[in-house]
Design a protein around this motif. Structure first.
Motif, short mmCIF file in Angstrom:
data_model
loop_
_atom_site.label_atom_id
_atom_site.label_comp_id
_atom_site.label_asym_id
_atom_site.label_seq_id
_atom_site.Cartn_x
_atom_site.Cartn_y
_atom_site.Cartn_z
N PHE A 180 -1.33 -2.62 10.99
CA PHE A 180 -0.58 -3.39 10.00
C PHE A 180 -0.19 -2.52 8.81
O PHE A 180 0.92 -2.61 8.28
N SER A 181 -1.09 -1.64 8.39
CA SER A 181 -0.82 -0.81 7.21
C SER A 181 0.32 0.16 7.44
O SER A 181 0.91 0.66 6.47
N LEU A 182 0.65 0.44 8.70
CA LEU A 182 1.76 1.37 8.98
C LEU A 182 3.08 0.84 8.45
O LEU A 182 3.99 1.62 8.15
N VAL A 183 3.22 -0.47 8.36
CA VAL A 183 4.48 -1.04 7.87
C VAL A 183 4.50 -1.12 6.35
O VAL A 183 5.53 -1.46 5.77
N GLY A 184 3.38 -0.82 5.71
CA GLY A 184 3.30 -0.92 4.26
C GLY A 184 2.78 -2.28 3.85
O GLY A 184 3.36 -3.32 4.19
N ILE A 185 1.68 -2.30 3.12
CA ILE A 185 1.02 -3.55 2.78
C ILE A 185 1.57 -4.10 1.47
O ILE A 185 1.53 -3.43 0.43
N THR A 186 2.09 -5.31 1.52
CA THR A 186 2.52 -6.05 0.34
C THR A 186 1.99 -7.47 0.48
O THR A 186 1.53 -7.88 1.55
N LEU A 187 2.08 -8.23 -0.58
CA LEU A 187 1.61 -9.61 -0.54
C LEU A 187 2.35 -10.40 0.54
O LEU A 187 1.73 -11.08 1.36
N ARG A 188 3.67 -10.33 0.53
CA ARG A 188 4.46 -11.09 1.50
C ARG A 188 4.11 -10.70 2.92
O ARG A 188 3.91 -11.55 3.80
N ARG A 189 4.01 -9.41 3.18
CA ARG A 189 3.68 -8.96 4.54
C ARG A 189 2.27 -9.37 4.94
O ARG A 189 2.00 -9.67 6.11
N CYS A 190 1.34 -9.37 3.99
CA CYS A 190 -0.02 -9.84 4.28
C CYS A 190 0.00 -11.28 4.75
O CYS A 190 -0.67 -11.64 5.73
N LEU A 191 0.73 -12.12 4.06
CA LEU A 191 0.78 -13.53 4.41
C LEU A 191 1.36 -13.72 5.81
O LEU A 191 0.85 -14.53 6.60
N VAL A 192 2.41 -12.96 6.12
CA VAL A 192 3.02 -13.05 7.46
C VAL A 192 2.03 -12.56 8.51
O VAL A 192 1.85 -13.19 9.57
#
Length: 410
Positions: A180-192
């Protein structure tokens, strides 16, 4: 006073750059001593479960009969592992945020393996060269060697220690987080990511597809997912998109109830409710308490827990978790006929905690430092060997996060 949340990615979408609450210690760098306490509580619960509820072979009779006044509590100690998983979801997202996959891998390997290697070696020596029989995994030498990798579960080989199964679960969780961290961790991406994982875990549970179960771990996923959601609440507070993390926590709680009742129910069905007094309503109460404790951490209600000596409790939790069963296999059968069971259980717990402290000071702490330095050097050399960017310079290395007992589970 409110302070802005640290952004892990300068290219993060604007909605992710929401203000954190002043209590968001993860964003400000304050150590969460309360997590050290909870980790020790979880380890103590597991130890009490093994010593006083689960291990008939230690006492030559059902321990719930010997310790009947506390049997309704000690039988629920099995759920200490579930508390570990919740804490792990919280702290692993905290530790990976803003770091590369390589940095995350170095931090995890250096945190987990030194004490684990020592535990495997102790178990191997004990069962090869002593007359101790309790909890003997009956492994061949090559299987012990495979256990050193922590990957034995992938090859269908038994675990050297009875509690090692949870480390195999943790490793698979780390792989999911790393990908998951390969795509870059952001709040929005975490929720998805969390919503998608929850849906796939549900699918795995309903279909009982072996591949889906292996990857998405439906019996453990709700704890990891809820723990990560709790971290988002802790970091970003009650502002933008706050409802979604709470919905994820609620979904995780519901699925956790199912998973916990199934796990405890298997024990009850095996030996009977009289010998394992853990009815469904008790499981509901235990899981609810566990979630409420994590909610208190997320909301900053336990910030008053600041006594620095409690950090040591968190530090010795991992070696205590790894070797407490091994200690009990030596001590309890040797003295069960001459020492009162209550006194012997207390002595065995004290010995286990003392040995865990020595392992932490003499093996775990220096081992982490040594391994982190060498793996970090390898990572730096790998970065320097990469082609330079258009600006003529290679990517500046980000410091590998120092290991803390709150950054791992157990």
């Amino acid at each position: 006073m409110r302070q802005p949340a640290r952004q892990s990615d300068p290219a993060s979408p604007a909605p992710d750059a929401v203000p954190a609450r002043g209590a968001a210690a993860a964003a400000k760098g304050r150590r969460l001593v309360e997590l050290d306490v909870l980790r020790f509580v979880a380890a103590f619960a597991v130890m009490a479960f093994h010593f006083m509820a689960a291990s008939k072979s230690l006492w030559d009779e059902y321990p719930t009969k010997l310790f009947e006044p506390v049997a309704r509590l000690t039988t629920l100690g099995i759920l200490g592992v579930e508390l570990f998983f919740l804490i792990s979801g919280f702290v692993i997202l905290m530790s990976v945020w803003g770091h590369t996959v390589g940095e995350f891998a170095v931090s995890r390997v250096s945190r987990l393996y030194p004490a684990y290697w020592f535990a495997v070696l102790v178990i191997f020596i004990m069962y090869r060269f002593s007359g101790v029989a309790g909890f003997d995994p009956k492994l061949e030498d090559g299987e012990y060697l495979l256990n050193l990798t922590m990957l034995q579960g992938a090859f269908g080989v038994g675990h050297a220690g009875g509690v090692f199964w949870s480390l195999w679960v943790e490793l698979r969780f780390y792989v999911l987080v790393a990908l998951f961290s390969l795509v870059g961790i952001t709040l929005r991406r975490c929720l998805v990511f969390l919503a998608a994982w929850f849906g796939l875990a549900l699918l795995a549970e309903f279909t009982q597809n072996e591949a889906l179960i292996f990857v998405f771990m439906p019996r453990q996923a709700p704890y990891f997912i809820a723990g990560m959601a709790f971290f988002l609440i802790h970091r970003f507070g009650v502002r933008s998109g706050a409802l979604v993390p709470w919905l994820l926590v609620a979904a995780g709680y519901g699925m956790s109830l199912h998973a916990a009742m199934e796990r405890v129910g298997e024990r009850v069905r095996l030996v009977g409710i009289a010998r394992y007094p853990a009815p469904p309503e008790a499981v509901v109460v235990a899981i609810t308490v566990v979630y409420l404790l994590m909610a208190a951490v997320a909301l900053g209600w336990l910030r008053w827990v600041r006594w620095r000596r409690l950090v040591t409790l968190g530090a010795l939790t991992y070696p205590l978790y790894l070797l407490h069963q091994t200690v009990s296999a030596v001590v309890i059968p040797a003295y069960r006929d001459v020492i009162d069971p209550w006194a012997l259980a207390a002595i065995t717990m004290a010995v286990s905690i003392g040995i865990a402290y020595l392992i932490y000071r003499m093996v775990d702490k220096p081992g982490q430092r040594w391994l982190r330095a060498r793996l970090g050097a390898l990572l730096d050399r790998s970065r320097r060997s990469r082609p330079r960017g258009r600006g003529g310079t290679s990517r500046t290395a980000t410091a590998i996060p120092a290991q803390s007992p709150e950054a791992s589970v157990p």
